[in-house]
Design a protein around this motif. Structure first.
Motif, mmCIF file in Angstrom:
data_model
loop_
_atom_site.group_PDB
_atom_site.id
_atom_site.type_symbol
_atom_site.label_atom_id
_atom_site.label_comp_id
_atom_site.label_asym_id
_atom_site.label_seq_id
_atom_site.Cartn_x
_atom_site.Cartn_y
_atom_site.Cartn_z
ATOM 1 N N GLY A 62 -93.160 -78.546 -31.584
ATOM 2 C CA GLY A 62 -93.244 -79.999 -31.652
ATOM 3 C C GLY A 62 -92.434 -80.718 -30.591
ATOM 4 N N LEU A 63 -91.922 -79.997 -29.595
ATOM 5 C CA LEU A 63 -91.176 -80.667 -28.534
ATOM 6 C C LEU A 63 -92.151 -81.386 -27.607
ATOM 7 C CD1 LEU A 63 -88.942 -78.704 -29.554
ATOM 8 C CD2 LEU A 63 -88.177 -78.587 -27.208
ATOM 9 N N LYS A 91 -79.707 -71.583 -28.019
ATOM 10 C CA LYS A 91 -78.633 -72.110 -28.869
ATOM 11 C C LYS A 91 -78.650 -73.636 -28.856
ATOM 12 C CE LYS A 91 -75.480 -68.207 -28.773
ATOM 13 N NZ LYS A 91 -74.178 -67.696 -28.368
ATOM 14 N N GLY A 92 -78.940 -74.213 -27.703
ATOM 15 C CA GLY A 92 -79.009 -75.658 -27.612
ATOM 16 C C GLY A 92 -80.168 -76.242 -28.413
ATOM 17 N N LEU A 93 -81.241 -75.480 -28.552
ATOM 18 C CA LEU A 93 -82.397 -75.953 -29.312
ATOM 19 C C LEU A 93 -82.229 -75.783 -30.820
ATOM 20 C CD1 LEU A 93 -85.396 -74.710 -27.169
ATOM 21 C CD2 LEU A 93 -84.672 -77.052 -27.575
ATOM 22 N N ARG A 94 -81.317 -74.934 -31.215
ATOM 23 C CA ARG A 94 -81.134 -74.626 -32.637
ATOM 24 C C ARG A 94 -80.905 -75.871 -33.489
ATOM 25 N NH1 ARG A 94 -80.704 -69.549 -34.673
ATOM 26 N NH2 ARG A 94 -80.294 -68.389 -32.805
ATOM 27 N N LYS A 95 -80.044 -76.766 -33.033
ATOM 28 C CA LYS A 95 -79.748 -77.981 -33.796
ATOM 29 C C LYS A 95 -81.001 -78.838 -33.941
ATOM 30 C CE LYS A 95 -76.911 -82.091 -34.028
ATOM 31 N NZ LYS A 95 -76.199 -83.092 -33.320
ATOM 32 N N LEU A 96 -81.725 -79.017 -32.856
ATOM 33 C CA LEU A 96 -82.949 -79.803 -32.893
ATOM 34 C C LEU A 96 -83.963 -79.186 -33.857
ATOM 35 C CD1 LEU A 96 -84.786 -82.078 -31.750
ATOM 36 C CD2 LEU A 96 -85.460 -80.453 -29.980
ATOM 37 N N LEU A 97 -84.136 -77.875 -33.773
ATOM 38 C CA LEU A 97 -85.082 -77.197 -34.660
ATOM 39 C C LEU A 97 -84.629 -77.278 -36.114
ATOM 40 C CD1 LEU A 97 -86.037 -74.098 -32.505
ATOM 41 C CD2 LEU A 97 -87.376 -76.168 -32.908
ATOM 42 N N ASP A 98 -83.328 -77.129 -36.365
ATOM 43 C CA ASP A 98 -82.813 -77.252 -37.733
ATOM 44 C C ASP A 98 -83.097 -78.642 -38.295
ATOM 45 O OD1 ASP A 98 -81.911 -74.646 -37.814
ATOM 46 O OD2 ASP A 98 -79.831 -75.161 -37.337
ATOM 47 N N GLU A 99 -82.915 -79.681 -37.464
ATOM 48 C CA GLU A 99 -83.203 -81.050 -37.907
ATOM 49 C C GLU A 99 -84.681 -81.226 -38.230
ATOM 50 O OE1 GLU A 99 -81.765 -83.496 -34.713
ATOM 51 O OE2 GLU A 99 -79.661 -83.161 -35.259
#
Length: 151
Positions: A62-63, A91-99
């Motif tokens: 969904g990016l 690792k930088g994408l992890r937060k975005l994906l978790d949200e």
């Protein structure tokens, strides 16, 4: 033709499964940067296979293309990205994906109930959102956006 001189667009299309027109579109969007050989033909780095594969995967998550461009800007342009480069990006994408996962879970679990939009059209609104309290958090479906009835 040796691929050490770069991949022609047809070879890149074959390796990625993308149409040539899609590769040109991603080039126009600044996601890959080919160069021209002396004959004026586009040539791509082998690393562009991974970059384009990342684009396809990131779109499934969904990016948007601007978000993908920003992520890819963290990769080195003058060499093939290493495992460490890709690990840092993931690792930088992890937060975005978790949200996004959290939002999807809230949507799944609450879509048939009050979403805090202030519409007052559901009979349950009097119970879950009396006097349109969700509106205090701002516009939109407040509870799906992370607000809770007690905030």
């Amino acid at each position: 033709m040796p691929f050490s001189d770069g991949l022609p667009i047809g070879a890149l299309a074959e390796r990625t499964g993308l149409a040539v027109s899609a590769i040109r579109y991603y080039e126009d969007q600044g996601l890959i940067s080919p160069w021209r050989n002396p004959g004026g033909q586009r040539r791509y780095q082998r690393a562009d296979i991974r970059r384009l594969s990342f684009v396809m995967i990131a779109q499934q998550f969904g990016l948007s293309l601007p978000e993908i461009r920003e992520v890819l800007s963290g990769l080195p342009g003058n060499r093939t990205p290493t495992k460490a480069d890709w690990t840092r990006i993931s690792k930088g994408l992890r937060k975005l994906l978790d949200e996004r996962i959290s939002t999807l879970l809230r949507l799944r679990d609450n879509l048939d109930g009050c979403i805090g939009c202030g519409c007052l059209s559901l009979p349950n609104c009097k119970l879950y959102n009396p006097e349109d309290r969700a509106k205090k958090g701002g516009s939109g479906p407040r509870y799906l956006m992370g607000d809770t009835p007690d905030t």
